[in-house]
Design a protein around this motif. Structure first.
Motif, short mmCIF file in Angstrom:
data_model
loop_
_atom_site.label_atom_id
_atom_site.label_comp_id
_atom_site.label_asym_id
_atom_site.label_seq_id
_atom_site.Cartn_x
_atom_site.Cartn_y
_atom_site.Cartn_z
N GLU A 132 -36.80 -27.53 -41.10
CA GLU A 132 -36.68 -26.80 -39.85
C GLU A 132 -37.48 -28.05 -38.62
OE1 GLU A 132 -36.74 -25.41 -42.44
OE2 GLU A 132 -35.32 -23.76 -42.03
N MET A 133 -37.98 -29.02 -39.21
CA MET A 133 -38.76 -29.88 -38.27
C MET A 133 -38.03 -30.84 -37.68
SD MET A 133 -42.49 -31.58 -39.10
CE MET A 133 -43.62 -32.40 -37.87
N GLN A 134 -37.27 -30.37 -36.55
CA GLN A 134 -36.38 -31.24 -35.94
C GLN A 134 -36.32 -31.11 -34.33
OE1 GLN A 134 -32.31 -29.01 -37.35
NE2 GLN A 134 -32.30 -29.50 -34.89
N LEU A 173 -37.59 -24.70 -34.69
CA LEU A 173 -36.49 -24.11 -35.66
C LEU A 173 -37.48 -23.47 -36.85
CD1 LEU A 173 -34.44 -25.39 -34.17
CD2 LEU A 173 -33.35 -25.97 -36.63
N GLU A 174 -38.72 -23.81 -36.97
CA GLU A 174 -39.74 -23.41 -37.91
C GLU A 174 -39.80 -21.65 -37.75
OE1 GLU A 174 -44.35 -24.27 -38.69
OE2 GLU A 174 -43.47 -24.77 -36.60
N ALA A 200 -30.78 -21.94 -33.13
CA ALA A 200 -31.70 -22.23 -32.52
C ALA A 200 -31.84 -23.72 -32.23
CB ALA A 200 -33.03 -21.65 -33.10
N VAL A 217 -32.50 -13.93 -30.66
CA VAL A 217 -31.27 -14.37 -31.23
C VAL A 217 -30.11 -13.37 -30.85
CG1 VAL A 217 -29.74 -14.65 -33.18
CG2 VAL A 217 -32.30 -15.88 -32.97
N GLU A 218 -30.41 -11.92 -31.15
CA GLU A 218 -29.53 -11.02 -30.92
C GLU A 218 -28.72 -10.74 -29.69
OE1 GLU A 218 -27.90 -10.07 -33.71
OE2 GLU A 218 -29.52 -11.06 -34.83
N LEU A 261 -36.91 -18.93 -47.96
CA LEU A 261 -37.84 -18.13 -47.76
C LEU A 261 -37.33 -16.79 -48.55
CD1 LEU A 261 -37.87 -19.01 -44.06
CD2 LEU A 261 -39.36 -19.68 -45.83
N ASP A 316 -40.05 -30.93 -28.76
CA ASP A 316 -38.80 -31.05 -29.50
C ASP A 316 -37.54 -30.88 -28.83
OD1 ASP A 316 -38.32 -28.34 -29.32
OD2 ASP A 316 -38.70 -27.81 -31.32
N SER A 337 -32.32 -18.63 -45.29
CA SER A 337 -32.51 -20.11 -45.25
C SER A 337 -32.26 -20.79 -46.52
CB SER A 337 -33.76 -20.34 -44.64
OG SER A 337 -33.99 -19.88 -43.37
N ASN A 356 -36.99 -20.24 -27.70
CA ASN A 356 -35.47 -19.65 -27.58
C ASN A 356 -35.59 -18.30 -27.25
OD1 ASN A 356 -34.20 -22.07 -28.11
ND2 ASN A 356 -33.39 -21.54 -30.10
N GLU A 406 -28.90 -18.64 -36.83
CA GLU A 406 -29.58 -18.25 -35.41
C GLU A 406 -29.06 -19.11 -34.25
OE1 GLU A 406 -31.32 -18.87 -38.12
OE2 GLU A 406 -32.42 -17.05 -38.58
N ASN A 465 -37.55 -20.21 -35.03
CA ASN A 465 -36.30 -19.70 -34.42
C ASN A 465 -35.21 -19.70 -35.62
OD1 ASN A 465 -37.23 -19.12 -31.92
ND2 ASN A 465 -37.33 -21.18 -31.48
N ALA A 466 -35.21 -20.57 -36.55
CA ALA A 466 -34.25 -20.55 -37.45
C ALA A 466 -34.71 -19.51 -38.55
CB ALA A 466 -33.95 -21.86 -37.92
N SER A 467 -35.66 -18.95 -38.69
CA SER A 467 -36.24 -18.22 -39.85
C SER A 467 -36.12 -16.68 -39.38
CB SER A 467 -37.74 -18.45 -40.06
OG SER A 467 -37.77 -20.03 -40.56
N ALA A 468 -35.56 -16.18 -38.36
CA ALA A 468 -35.44 -14.99 -37.90
C ALA A 468 -34.56 -13.90 -38.57
CB ALA A 468 -35.18 -14.93 -36.30
N LYS A 469 -33.31 -14.46 -38.90
CA LYS A 469 -32.46 -13.64 -39.65
C LYS A 469 -32.87 -13.47 -41.06
CE LYS A 469 -28.25 -13.90 -36.91
NZ LYS A 469 -26.91 -14.42 -37.19
N SER A 527 -44.59 -26.97 -38.90
CA SER A 527 -43.55 -27.75 -39.14
C SER A 527 -42.81 -27.84 -37.92
CB SER A 527 -42.64 -27.41 -40.18
OG SER A 527 -43.36 -27.34 -41.46
N HIS A 528 -43.48 -28.70 -36.89
CA HIS A 528 -42.63 -28.80 -35.65
C HIS A 528 -43.39 -30.14 -34.92
CE1 HIS A 528 -46.13 -26.24 -34.35
NE2 HIS A 528 -46.22 -27.20 -33.27
N TYR A 530 -28.14 -22.81 -43.08
CA TYR A 530 -29.34 -22.23 -42.32
C TYR A 530 -29.18 -22.51 -41.01
CZ TYR A 530 -32.06 -26.56 -41.87
OH TYR A 530 -32.35 -28.04 -41.72
N LEU A 536 -40.99 -25.57 -44.53
CA LEU A 536 -40.01 -25.58 -43.40
C LEU A 536 -39.78 -26.98 -42.82
CD1 LEU A 536 -41.18 -22.11 -42.21
CD2 LEU A 536 -38.84 -22.64 -42.94
#
Lengths: 673, 673
Positions: free
Chosen positions: B632-634, A255-256, A251, B658-659, A350, B560, A331, B655, A249, A258-262, B555-556, A246, B629
């Protein structure tokens, strides 16, 4: 009793929206689940459980051994965390096991278990476990149930997709959940240069066929994404490994979101056999690193730690036929291969569907170069070209899938809090049961192997709330046992678990029972400070070190009176348990020590280090209730000022007869030498 | 499956001889005990256990919470030992709890539980536990199930007859199992001057009625013998305390032989009310000592440790009407008072009978000065004058006795491995059941109180051997649950226990359930580094200390991303869990830390100290599976060389899309200040 659902709320809109539109099988109330079957879970006194359930301890850093179907906890095996209970990580013999390139690390987070296999089936030799935080892999001997080896993983962080295993235990793997700058480069870089400077790796740790000893055979240098879980192929796919990824992206914050965008991330397919060939052929690059390799010697009962200074790195961008990405919605967390090796299940946490990939189609797509471009220079196979099919409307938040060997898959759903059974080939949903609450992993005995033992599935739930008598703000974790021998899953038992179990494997009792070791043979004990028999007990000074070679046998220590220790001395009590009968440990403690006890098994030697903080007389005693006269198993150590002229003496026994003893002249402490 | 009896062989001739002549109820084979009752032990999913079983952990230093009748483990409460699982003894807030006059002590041996009582009945407020090795008493809050206070006991060693409790929780006591030279004298003395220089003490620790806070009200200076166990009187005897004593031989070596020489040792009767009066009247002597008193503040979630420098010592040789000895055969272990307060049961572990003493007769013997001389200046009451009677041929190796409130006593027998039920008044044996194997303590719900809850008795067995699936040389401990609601005891369940449970108390679920705390209110949080809401998150430098006020919510973390830490810095992560819902902990770890994780309950703040060992970028993450998530909590923390000019910055989120992100310019780490 109310089941608050707030814990699994997540901040992306997708799942919440999906919940209201496509999913109706909500968990019933806890009351409604007050069923189960006493006779199925109950193991009568004198009878044995059917399976060993070997469970990761999550944030306790240990492994636990439960029985199934009773759910009873038989042992916590210390692995990555100090364990004051028996002195693991406190005794001189075990401290080296927790050494790392960062120094002594007293804790870690053990998520996954991998039992060793031969031809894809449990062979009952070893259990492997991963450390997430300070990346490491441990090997536990399933005869002694002891941690025998821990290897650190360099160029890694968040060692989560680990320690999954190949069909004949050729390798266990370790993938980075958190990408980081590589150890051999400039590591002090701005965090917002993530995309340039942060990389992922997957390490292939070779396992010696006979000893189980580990070495890092090679690492793959990979894009800076998050590798989450993995499974090796089986049968026809046995030369391959599959990893969920996952954060494609890339990120580096929040990430909650930003890593769930795609819409899709990846399953990564690795031809490890090919990678191994390249490694053997010198196609890799040796890069400087520093990592600890810690091994317990069974003869000396002592671990040693040494550092390794390089690792072989393969770059799949240069070695084009080793690594492929397959798009996977969304993810993906679990990545599981079915017993035949044909199907690879990606569980996008997701995602609204479960994609099942076909190994045959993957091979064809690779042969046809049926690519959808590349990602960081690595080919991306076309989704449709590799897909066997999708399980439609399976549930919400699919995480993990295991198999019963009868053509069925069982997937856990965190958000909709249930297990769903479905047919691997037809992809049809066959049954679903609620779990209380919010299941993470599930485990079927032999579920990840070529020949599952089946019969049960255990849900490892992440939320407990009202399932047991409350214990304040901090609660146990909760597992649930289901009978899957029939068409429909049946809830049998709720049982609590220690730590935060993530994953487990179960193995039939008969495989491990017969090889479980009962004692350490004292004649095989090669500890440098062993005392075999009381005649070998001694106290020796080496500068400011005092070494006590001490014996324990029901119900006394030899020696049990020691004088001549002085302030500034460092005392090492090397205790050898003389017993040769099963289940007769002796423990040892000295008052005021800034240390844990040592718990010493029959035939074993363990060492407690003690630095006296004051002069005086310090009691020592046996901490394990070993006999009817256990309370009498004590002694005294005298500590005198630095420079005092009290001679170093030691003894046991020979107090004067009680009735005739003049006060003030009780006993003696006749030196033995 | 064979039950080897060698573990309970002892070296004195008495018991062995007795075994062959007077005792015939040998344990049957394990197979023969394969009975039990599934329906009685089974607690169906969604249902609750009837009792909280609060069990000492012995050599794990903790307390454990089990459910009865299911035998399920609901929680391990860290008390005297470090607990990497949740950071107890590793976090800055909890480290002070393990402070002692010897410095930081990471382990101890917790043998006995005492639940607080009002009018001799459970009130569900606190549980007390003892540390044997480095003498201490701990108090656990039964609403939060947390250790709130630990007090060290000076002038003591082998703190075994502890923490028994008076009827209205006025005092818990702590008696020395191992006599030692007193802290205020010359402690560096030859061990063979034991009879001159070694003393025992009993400490009376006063309990504040409202807060539960402990202080050492006074100590009694006693002969150098071994105080083993104790019980307060009840009802008419409530002003008295009774202690078992062995080693009246005053042996200092090979006690197995030398402390087993005399036919009788003692039960010591103490009029604590009278002692308290003397203490109040200034009859004691203040003696210099140094001991730690550690208290957790519920508002700051932080413990502090301070040293106390004197203790009030009473000498019963001078205060003649406080302490009396009663002869008791032989090496008495258990010392238990029945619900009426009239009967005191002494269990001589090498004795062939169980003597039962009468409180009324004791009072009369004292009034009549019916003495059998003195022992170390303390009157010895005549055995026949204080004896209610003896239970004849009860079994071998009696250890402990509890009561069902119906006039029956239940005594555990280590050597003959059984529980024997007998009538308190008639002293007739009514029933006996074997235990597997070698029972130590037993526990009836409310068994030591004025009004036992009855229904069950649990055997805490010392030998496990073949009772469960084997786990190598090291085995779990084994408990057995018996139904005692009928005339005959019935075995219901075998269940394993963690650590080495010694003693337990059980209390009805309804008493504790309703007062179990679910969260810490964040508005009440007065931690000096609390962040209430993300807007209060910050990173501040104070010299080489960096304090991170960090928040966690599903979840953050905020922040971070942190930069500007430098080599030589000491970083304190103060994490406040923003959740206000039950069972939503967040955990926190940083790669490579020489520390455990912290596990932070809703509304709480906990602090992890980290000293970076190298430059680079270090991942941080949540260790508790908190949401869909959670993975993603990092976040990341950057460490730069000492003297570098990287500014101290911190952020969460933002961030770039992405694209559109050009490689090498991903995200940002915009400083918030």
């Amino acid at each position: 009793m109310s089941h608050s659902s707030t814990k699994f709320l997540i901040n992306t809109a997708l799942v919440v929206a999906a919940a209201s539109t496509m999913y109706s099988c909500k968990p019933k109330s806890a009351e409604a689940a007050a069923t189960g079957d006493a006779a199925k879970a109950y193991v009568a006194p004198g009878k044995y459980d059917e399976f060993y359930n070997i469970v990761s301890g999550g944030f306790n850093g240990q492994m636990s051994i439960y029985g199934l179907p009773s759910g009873r906890l038989f042992r916590i095996i210390p692995v990555f965390s100090q364990f004051p209970e028996n002195g693991y990580g406190f005794s001189e013999e075990t401290k080296p096991l927790l050494n790392t390139s960062h120094g002594f690390v007293p804790w870690d987070d053990l998520h996954h278990i991998a039992l060793s296999t031969t031809d894809g089936q449990h062979d009952g030799r070893w259990a492997f476990g991963n450390a997430n935080n300070t990346p490491r892999i441990a090997r536990i001997n399933l005869s002694t149930f002891r941690t025998e080896e821990i290897i650190e993983i360099p160029n890694s962080a968040g060692n989560h997709s680990s320690p999954f295993i190949t069909e004949n235990t050729e390798y266990v793997v370790a993938g980075t959940r958190f990408s980081v700058p590589m150890d051999n480069g400039n590591t002090d870089v701005p965090i917002n240069t993530y995309k340039d400077n942060f990389k992922g790796t997957v390490s292939f740790i070779g396992i010696d066929k006979n000893t189980g000893h580990m070495n890092i055979d090679f690492q793959l240098l990979l894009p800076g994404i998050n590798f989450d879980l993995a499974r090796a192929g089986k049968g026809k796919s046995k030369d391959w490994f599959f990893f969920s990824c996952y954060n494609s992206e890339k990120a580096n914050t929040l990430l909650e979101v930003n890593a769930s965008a795609k819409d899709k991330d990846f399953i990564m397919a690795v031809n490890w056999k090919k990678a191994q060939e390249y490694a053997r052929a010198g196609k890799g690059k040796k890069v400087p690193v520093k990592y600890a390799h810690n091994v317990l010697d069974e003869k000396t009962h002592t671990a040693t730690s040494e550092f390794v200074n390089e690792v072989l790195m393969l770059d799949p961008k240069e070695l084009q036929d080793v690594v492929y990405f397959m798009p996977c919605p969304k993810s993906p967390h679990g990545c599981d291969t079915d017993p035949s090796g044909e199907y690879i299940v990606g569980s996008g946490k997701l995602a609204a569907v479960i994609p099942v990939f076909s190994f045959d189609k993957i091979q064809k797509a690779i042969a046809d170069k049926n690519y959808d471009g590349t990602y960081d220079g690595i080919p991306v196979l076309k989704y449709d070209a590799v897909l066997h099919g999708e399980v439609q409307k399976p549930g919400l938040g699919p995480l993990h899938t295991e198999f019963d060997g009868k053509g069925n898959a069982y997937t856990s759903f965190f958000v909709s809090s249930e297990i769903v059974k479905w047919d691997i080939k037809s992809l049809k949903v066959l049954d679903r049961v609620p779990t209380y609450y919010s299941i993470g992993h599930l485990s079927i005995p032999g579920g990840p192997t070529k020949k599952p033992w089946g019969k049960y599935v255990v849900a490892y739930n992440k939320i407990t709330k009202d399932r047991y008598l409350p214990t304040g703000p901090e609660l146990t974790q909760s597992a649930q046992l289901f009978d899957i021998s029939g068409d429909k899953m049946k809830l049998v038992l709720d049982f609590p678990t220690t730590g935060e179990p993530h994953y487990a494997e179960s193995i039939p009792a008969e495989i491990l029972m017969k090889k479980s070791q009962k004692i350490y043979k004292i004649e095989d004990n090669q500890h440098p400070y062993v005392a075999k028999g009381e005649s070998q007990a001694s106290v020796e000074r080496k500068g400011n070190e005092v070494h006590v070679k001490m014996t324990a046998i029901r119900s006394h220590f030899t020696p049990d009176n020691i004088e001549g220790i002085k302030m500034g001395d460092v005392v090492y009590f090397h205790l050898t348990n003389q017993e040769q009968d099963w289940d007769v440990p002796h423990g040892f403690a000295v008052k005021g020590a800034n240390n844990a006890e040592i718990l010493v098994m029959p035939g074993e030697t363990q060492t407690l280090k003690w630095v006296p903080d004051r002069t005086g007389v310090f009691p020592i005693y046996c901490t394990d209730f070993c006999s009817a006269l256990h309370q009498e198993m004590q002694g005294y150590v005298r500590v005198s000022p630095a420079g005092s002229n009290v001679a170093l003496t030691f003894s046991t026994g020979k107090n004067l007869p009680v009735e005739n003893t003049p006060a003030g002249n009780a006993g003696n402490a006749t030196p033995k030498k």
